[in-house]
Design an enzyme around this catalytic site. Structure first.
Site, mmCIF file in Angstrom:
data_model
loop_
_atom_site.group_PDB
_atom_site.id
_atom_site.type_symbol
_atom_site.label_atom_id
_atom_site.label_comp_id
_atom_site.label_asym_id
_atom_site.label_seq_id
_atom_site.Cartn_x
_atom_site.Cartn_y
_atom_site.Cartn_z
ATOM 1 C CG LEU A 149 -2.073 -1.052 1.107
ATOM 2 C CD1 LEU A 149 -3.217 -1.050 2.861
ATOM 3 C CD2 LEU A 149 -2.760 -0.338 0.091
ATOM 4 C CG ASP A 150 0.429 3.544 -3.239
ATOM 5 O OD1 ASP A 150 1.426 3.106 -3.771
ATOM 6 O OD2 ASP A 150 -0.398 3.940 -3.831
ATOM 7 C CB ILE A 151 3.643 6.326 2.056
ATOM 8 C CG1 ILE A 151 3.984 7.258 3.956
ATOM 9 C CG2 ILE A 151 3.393 7.855 1.233
ATOM 10 C CD1 ILE A 151 5.775 7.350 3.850
ATOM 11 C CG ASP A 152 0.094 9.930 0.808
ATOM 12 O OD1 ASP A 152 0.536 10.157 1.691
ATOM 13 O OD2 ASP A 152 0.756 10.667 -0.327
ATOM 14 C CB SER A 153 -2.393 3.647 0.306
ATOM 15 O OG SER A 153 -2.976 4.397 -0.809
#
Length: 384
Positions: free
Chosen positions: A260-264
């Site tokens: 998962l992305d850091i912002d997700s």
């Protein structure tokens, strides 16, 4: 102080320090020096640099041995001694590449014989044609495959785990123990793990984490911590239905199966089981992953159709997806693949901007009420 270089001090001799004498003018011979020879030996003469007036004259010999040596044309040829000549006419010739123990000694370890390669002047010129395709090995024409690969196909374990179990002698083929790495089996042969292998495989755990914003899925990068630091005894969900007891050994070999992305935020899986990792991120994985995505912008009907099927990323066509509206500003994505920042890039292609992304489901496992930053074990009755 002057800029003139300092002169090297004279070298000592038997009589003491060598005294530098001034050279007499040409044609004058000092009478008091009659005892010494008028012309010193050749080996005592100085070079041209010491006598500027002799720079155009021949350089004298500097070696005593050269004075007594006859000219080169008068010298006899140098004898070889006991060494035989390199090639004799009576000596039989050998084929190219054949070695002789008398001349070259024993062949070194790892050295290949050159009998199959002709001399350079006899090789065929390059014509520009491609090389022929390599012929398949006759050992594999019978349809056999590696035992570790067969165990992966059967879902017993991963390739790495299979090699470990084979070395330990925990694998049986048609009831016979096989402990040799690289062993090959026929597709119809029965492959099974014995009780020790099954116990080791069942002891591997899978952990579900609700990843918050600000953590990366894998290794630490750009100053951000990996999400695995949240897997501690204090962060275990109090309502975890699993009866597994938390052990420090559960961190050994624990790796994220997906990202998962850091912002997700949302569901992130960590596992020690190679079967789970292969099912989730393998090349042939077909497990669905569901996301709730908050977006900004206007989406047309054609844009919604493109999100479902028809977009291309990195030169590859994307698999068909299921995209629909949840409410006025949220979309529901169901994907069967996971390219890097895939949903964000898909939305950019249709004129949307992602402001929030949450993964709520992987296969048949739901995120549910798991709080952000907390984790739980995958239940024994849960299957992706």
């Amino acid at each position: 102080m002057t800029d003139t270089p300092r002169r090297r001090p004279p070298l000592p001799t038997r009589e003491g320090t060598l005294k530098l004498k001034t050279r007499a003018p040409a044609g004058d011979t000092p009478a008091d020096n009659a005892a010494t020879p008028a012309t010193p030996p050749a080996w005592r003469k100085r070079g041209k640099a010491s006598y500027p007036d002799q720079t155009n004259a021949e350089s004298p010999r500097r070696n005593r041995a050269d004075d007594a040596r006859p000219p080169r044309e008068d010298r006899p040829p140098r004898p070889f001694g006991d060494r035989p000549p390199r090639r004799d006419d009576d000596r039989p010739s050998r084929p190219y590449g054949e070695r002789s123990a008398d001349d070259r000694g024993p062949r070194r370890e790892g050295e290949r014989p050159a009998t199959d390669r002709p001399p350079r002047h006899e090789r065929k010129p390059w014509t520009g044609e491609p090389r022929p395709a390599p012929q398949p090995s006759p050992l594999r024409d019978d349809g056999s495959i590696r035992l570790s690969k067969r165990m992966t196909e059967l879902g017993l374990c991963s390739r790495r785990e299979a090699d470990e179990y084979i070395e330990k002698g925990w694998v049986r083929v048609d009831g016979r123990v096989v402990s040799e790495l690289g062993a090959r089996v026929q597709p119809g042969q029965a492959v099974e793990l014995d009780r020790r292998g099954q116990t080791a495989q069942d002891s591997r755990v899978t952990i579900l984490l609700n990843k918050p914003v600000g953590y990366v899925s894998g290794q630490a990068e750009d100053g951000y911590q990996p999400a695995s630091v949240l897997i501690t005894a204090e962060n275990r969900w109090a309502e975890d239905p699993s009866e597994n007891r938390y052990l420090n050994s559960h961190h050994r070999g624990l790796a994220p199966a997906g990202r998962l992305d850091i912002d997700s935020i949302g569901l992130l899986v960590f596992t020690q089981d190679g079967r789970v990792a292969r099912a989730l991120i393998g090349d042939d994985s077909s497990i669905e992953k569901e996301y709730h995505v908050r977006v900004e912008g206007t989406l047309s009907e054609d844009g919604l159709k493109l999100l479902n099927h028809g977009l291309t990323l990195d030169g590859d066509a994307l698999r068909p997806a299921k995209v629909s509206w949840l409410n006025e500003d949220q979309l529901r994505f169901v994907l069967r693949e996971g390219k890097k920042r895939q949903i964000r890039r898909m939305c950019e292609l249709v004129g949307l901007k992602v402001v929030g992304l949450k993964r709520v489901r992987i296969g048949r496992v739901m995120l549910g009420n798991l709080p952000p930053g907390q984790w739980r074990y995958l239940g024994a009755n849960e299957v992706f």
